[in-house]
Design a protein around this motif. Structure first.
Motif, mmCIF file in Angstrom:
data_model
loop_
_atom_site.group_PDB
_atom_site.id
_atom_site.type_symbol
_atom_site.label_atom_id
_atom_site.label_comp_id
_atom_site.label_asym_id
_atom_site.label_seq_id
_atom_site.Cartn_x
_atom_site.Cartn_y
_atom_site.Cartn_z
ATOM 1 N N PHE A 1 -35.445 93.550 -25.283
ATOM 2 C CA PHE A 1 -34.362 93.762 -25.887
ATOM 3 C C PHE A 1 -33.857 95.002 -25.764
ATOM 4 C CE2 PHE A 1 -32.528 94.475 -30.197
ATOM 5 C CZ PHE A 1 -31.042 93.703 -30.058
ATOM 6 N N ALA A 2 -34.896 96.186 -25.988
ATOM 7 C CA ALA A 2 -34.139 97.545 -26.388
ATOM 8 C C ALA A 2 -33.465 98.114 -24.901
ATOM 9 C CB ALA A 2 -35.012 98.577 -26.527
ATOM 10 N N GLN A 3 -33.976 97.679 -23.710
ATOM 11 C CA GLN A 3 -33.333 98.020 -22.328
ATOM 12 C C GLN A 3 -32.309 97.222 -22.163
ATOM 13 O OE1 GLN A 3 -34.202 100.727 -20.591
ATOM 14 N NE2 GLN A 3 -32.223 99.969 -19.376
ATOM 15 N N GLY A 4 -32.184 95.863 -22.434
ATOM 16 C CA GLY A 4 -31.343 95.023 -22.217
ATOM 17 C C GLY A 4 -29.945 95.373 -22.941
ATOM 18 N N VAL A 5 -30.001 95.649 -24.310
ATOM 19 C CA VAL A 5 -28.835 95.951 -24.926
ATOM 20 C C VAL A 5 -28.243 97.286 -24.403
ATOM 21 C CG1 VAL A 5 -29.370 94.757 -27.157
ATOM 22 C CG2 VAL A 5 -30.016 97.273 -26.881
ATOM 23 N N ARG A 6 -29.113 98.440 -23.878
ATOM 24 C CA ARG A 6 -28.668 99.512 -23.242
ATOM 25 C C ARG A 6 -27.865 99.215 -22.091
ATOM 26 N NH1 ARG A 6 -31.121 104.876 -23.790
ATOM 27 N NH2 ARG A 6 -32.536 104.697 -25.855
ATOM 28 N N ASP A 7 -28.393 98.082 -21.214
ATOM 29 C CA ASP A 7 -27.806 97.836 -20.112
ATOM 30 C C ASP A 7 -26.423 97.222 -20.358
ATOM 31 O OD1 ASP A 7 -29.935 98.818 -18.732
ATOM 32 O OD2 ASP A 7 -30.770 96.882 -18.339
ATOM 33 N N ILE A 8 -26.361 96.283 -21.116
ATOM 34 C CA ILE A 8 -24.999 95.649 -21.639
ATOM 35 C C ILE A 8 -24.045 96.593 -22.210
ATOM 36 C CG2 ILE A 8 -23.972 93.936 -23.192
ATOM 37 C CD1 ILE A 8 -26.280 92.338 -22.918
ATOM 38 N N ALA A 9 -24.363 97.531 -22.707
ATOM 39 C CA ALA A 9 -23.582 98.753 -23.471
ATOM 40 C C ALA A 9 -23.116 99.653 -22.457
ATOM 41 C CB ALA A 9 -24.306 99.251 -24.616
ATOM 42 N N ASP A 10 -23.721 99.773 -21.577
ATOM 43 C CA ASP A 10 -23.519 100.566 -20.597
ATOM 44 C C ASP A 10 -22.224 99.711 -19.480
ATOM 45 O OD1 ASP A 10 -25.080 102.662 -21.392
ATOM 46 O OD2 ASP A 10 -26.523 102.463 -19.865
ATOM 47 N N ALA A 11 -22.681 98.675 -19.158
ATOM 48 C CA ALA A 11 -21.969 97.670 -18.341
ATOM 49 C C ALA A 11 -20.530 97.657 -18.829
ATOM 50 C CB ALA A 11 -22.550 96.345 -18.142
ATOM 51 N N PHE A 12 -20.443 97.395 -20.244
ATOM 52 C CA PHE A 12 -19.015 97.219 -20.901
ATOM 53 C C PHE A 12 -18.357 98.413 -21.631
ATOM 54 C CE2 PHE A 12 -21.186 92.967 -20.624
ATOM 55 C CZ PHE A 12 -19.948 92.275 -20.342
ATOM 56 N N GLY A 13 -19.207 99.449 -21.550
ATOM 57 C CA GLY A 13 -18.335 100.453 -22.155
ATOM 58 C C GLY A 13 -18.340 100.713 -23.548
ATOM 59 N N VAL A 14 -19.292 99.890 -24.357
ATOM 60 C CA VAL A 14 -19.481 99.695 -25.917
ATOM 61 C C VAL A 14 -20.666 100.251 -26.455
ATOM 62 C CG1 VAL A 14 -17.718 97.800 -25.876
ATOM 63 C CG2 VAL A 14 -20.245 97.511 -25.966
ATOM 64 N N ARG A 15 -21.011 100.430 -27.902
ATOM 65 C CA ARG A 15 -21.878 100.809 -28.187
ATOM 66 C C ARG A 15 -22.707 99.680 -28.826
ATOM 67 N NH1 ARG A 15 -22.761 106.350 -28.718
ATOM 68 N NH2 ARG A 15 -21.268 107.679 -28.156
ATOM 69 N N ILE A 16 -23.863 99.172 -28.594
ATOM 70 C CA ILE A 16 -24.465 98.257 -29.284
ATOM 71 C C ILE A 16 -25.475 98.735 -30.407
ATOM 72 C CG2 ILE A 16 -25.862 96.042 -29.111
ATOM 73 C CD1 ILE A 16 -25.006 95.411 -26.119
ATOM 74 N N ALA A 17 -25.014 98.740 -31.873
ATOM 75 C CA ALA A 17 -25.839 98.954 -32.702
ATOM 76 C C ALA A 17 -26.314 98.235 -33.409
ATOM 77 C CB ALA A 17 -24.744 99.699 -33.923
ATOM 78 N N VAL A 18 -27.764 98.311 -33.209
ATOM 79 C CA VAL A 18 -28.859 97.233 -33.679
ATOM 80 C C VAL A 18 -29.015 97.366 -35.027
ATOM 81 C CG1 VAL A 18 -31.295 96.349 -33.550
ATOM 82 C CG2 VAL A 18 -30.119 97.348 -31.554
ATOM 83 N N GLU A 19 -28.941 96.478 -36.191
ATOM 84 C CA GLU A 19 -28.989 96.455 -37.704
ATOM 85 C C GLU A 19 -30.321 96.575 -38.212
ATOM 86 O OE1 GLU A 19 -26.643 94.537 -41.314
ATOM 87 O OE2 GLU A 19 -26.546 93.933 -39.110
ATOM 88 N N ASN A 20 -30.743 97.412 -39.004
ATOM 89 C CA ASN A 20 -31.890 97.181 -40.045
ATOM 90 C C ASN A 20 -32.073 95.897 -40.781
ATOM 91 O OD1 ASN A 20 -29.911 98.431 -41.772
ATOM 92 N ND2 ASN A 20 -31.573 98.228 -43.261
ATOM 93 N N MET A 21 -33.184 95.327 -40.479
ATOM 94 C CA MET A 21 -33.413 93.869 -41.222
ATOM 95 C C MET A 21 -34.390 94.375 -42.471
ATOM 96 S SD MET A 21 -30.834 92.245 -40.306
ATOM 97 C CE MET A 21 -31.402 90.579 -41.075
ATOM 98 N N TYR A 22 -35.248 93.324 -42.609
ATOM 99 C CA TYR A 22 -36.268 93.416 -43.878
ATOM 100 C C TYR A 22 -37.430 92.381 -43.683
ATOM 101 C CZ TYR A 22 -33.118 89.585 -45.272
ATOM 102 O OH TYR A 22 -32.132 88.456 -45.308
ATOM 103 N N PRO A 23 -38.627 92.601 -44.237
ATOM 104 C CA PRO A 23 -39.545 91.604 -43.788
ATOM 105 C C PRO A 23 -39.296 90.277 -44.866
ATOM 106 C CG PRO A 23 -40.300 93.413 -45.523
ATOM 107 C CD PRO A 23 -38.837 93.915 -45.044
ATOM 108 N N TRP A 24 -39.751 89.264 -44.321
ATOM 109 C CA TRP A 24 -39.659 87.997 -44.690
ATOM 110 C C TRP A 24 -40.896 87.807 -45.653
ATOM 111 C CZ3 TRP A 24 -37.429 83.920 -41.134
ATOM 112 C CH2 TRP A 24 -36.011 84.100 -40.826
ATOM 113 N N ARG A 25 -40.653 87.179 -46.720
ATOM 114 C CA ARG A 25 -42.028 87.023 -47.773
ATOM 115 C C ARG A 25 -42.268 85.686 -47.880
ATOM 116 N NH1 ARG A 25 -39.669 91.831 -49.466
ATOM 117 N NH2 ARG A 25 -40.888 93.576 -49.146
#
Length: 280
Positions: A130-154
């Protein structure tokens, strides 16, 4: 207006920054109303733009329709939220297809940010790269892919691993990050500490609130929970943050359009005051 709005008005705003940090409205904030309604409300209240959450709604997936709305309401599209939520798992097929189509949609509507959730635990192959994949897509399209913080499920009071590699993006190898206050509250995290730790990797903010600790993702009006919304906005107004602050509150319990707009107006005013911006 509520007491929280009056308190925001009474506080002295911090000195204005040299640049204007845009305050946008997420179309998720008018759910279950349409994307069209999101643009109309943003224009009525004086927001600086819109973040579009891609859902099953056809207009949310259609660049031409979105560009018409942006032009009609004079609301630029600042971000596309990829359909990576549980309720949008059937939108645009595979995980990587979702990311690529979201990046293309961002390009087509002139947005420079794509917001994405981290992979779910059951998306093993996707999660591994995932981490490298979103970097590659961001670079290919010239956008920033900003990964959002989530939270633990209980589950039955115990934490369950729902996301891989983790719900917390701070220690992960992501170039760009979205920080959401409601998710921070659900995780029992300090948003101020996280934002400071992220530094220049902080690309995008979802302005909302929540009570911590909580087992619910509440998406309250900022100032109605326990998160450090004021301190974070003041902090980013005085550093090199060059992203957008996006209102993403839940208005599903609003009693009609009037109360929904009141809540969203209060959120906008909160942002303007604590970013040190002049109120209209």
């Amino acid at each position: 207006m509520t007491d929280h709005t009056t308190q925001a008005q009474d506080q002295v705003a911090t000195p204005g920054p040299a640049r204007h940090i845009p305050v946008a409205l997420s179309t998720a904030s008018v759910y279950p109303l349409s994307v069209h309604d999101g643009f109309a409300v943003a224009a009525d209240l004086g927001y600086d733009g819109v973040e579009v959450l891609v859902t099953h709604n056809g207009d949310s997936q259609n660049a031409a329709a979105l560009n018409r709305l942006a032009e009609r309401y004079e609301q630029p599209i600042l971000a596309i939220h990829a359909p990576t939520l549980l309720l949008t798992q059937q939108v645009w097929g595979s995980a990587w297809n979702k990311m690529q189509r979201s990046a293309q949609l961002a390009v087509d509507v002139g947005a420079d940010v794509v917001v994405a959730h981290p992979p779910f635990r059951w998306q093993n192959d996707y999660a591994e790269t995932f981490a490298q994949g979103v970097r590659d897509i961001a670079d290919a399209f010239g956008v920033r892919i900003a990964v959002e913080n989530m939270y633990p499920w209980r589950v039955r009071g115990r934490e369950a691993l729902a996301y891989l590699p983790h719900w917390d993006p701070v220690p992960q190898d992501y170039k760009d990050v979205t920080w959401d206050f409601s998710h921070g509250a659900s995780a029992g995290a300090s948003s101020l500490d996280a934002v400071k730790a992220l530094g220049s990797r902080l690309r995008h903010i979802h302005l909302t609130d929540g009570n911590s600790p909580s087992t619910k993702d509440q998406h309250l009006i900022p100032g109605h929970g326990t998160q450090e919304c004021v301190e974070v906005l003041q902090h980013i107004s005085q550093n090199e943050f060059d992203g957008a602050v996006v209102a993403e509150i839940s208005t599903r319990k609003a009693k009609g359009a009037g109360q929904r707009e009141e809540w969203l107006a209060e959120t906008l005013e909160f942002a303007r005051v604590h970013l040190g911006q002049t109120l209209p």
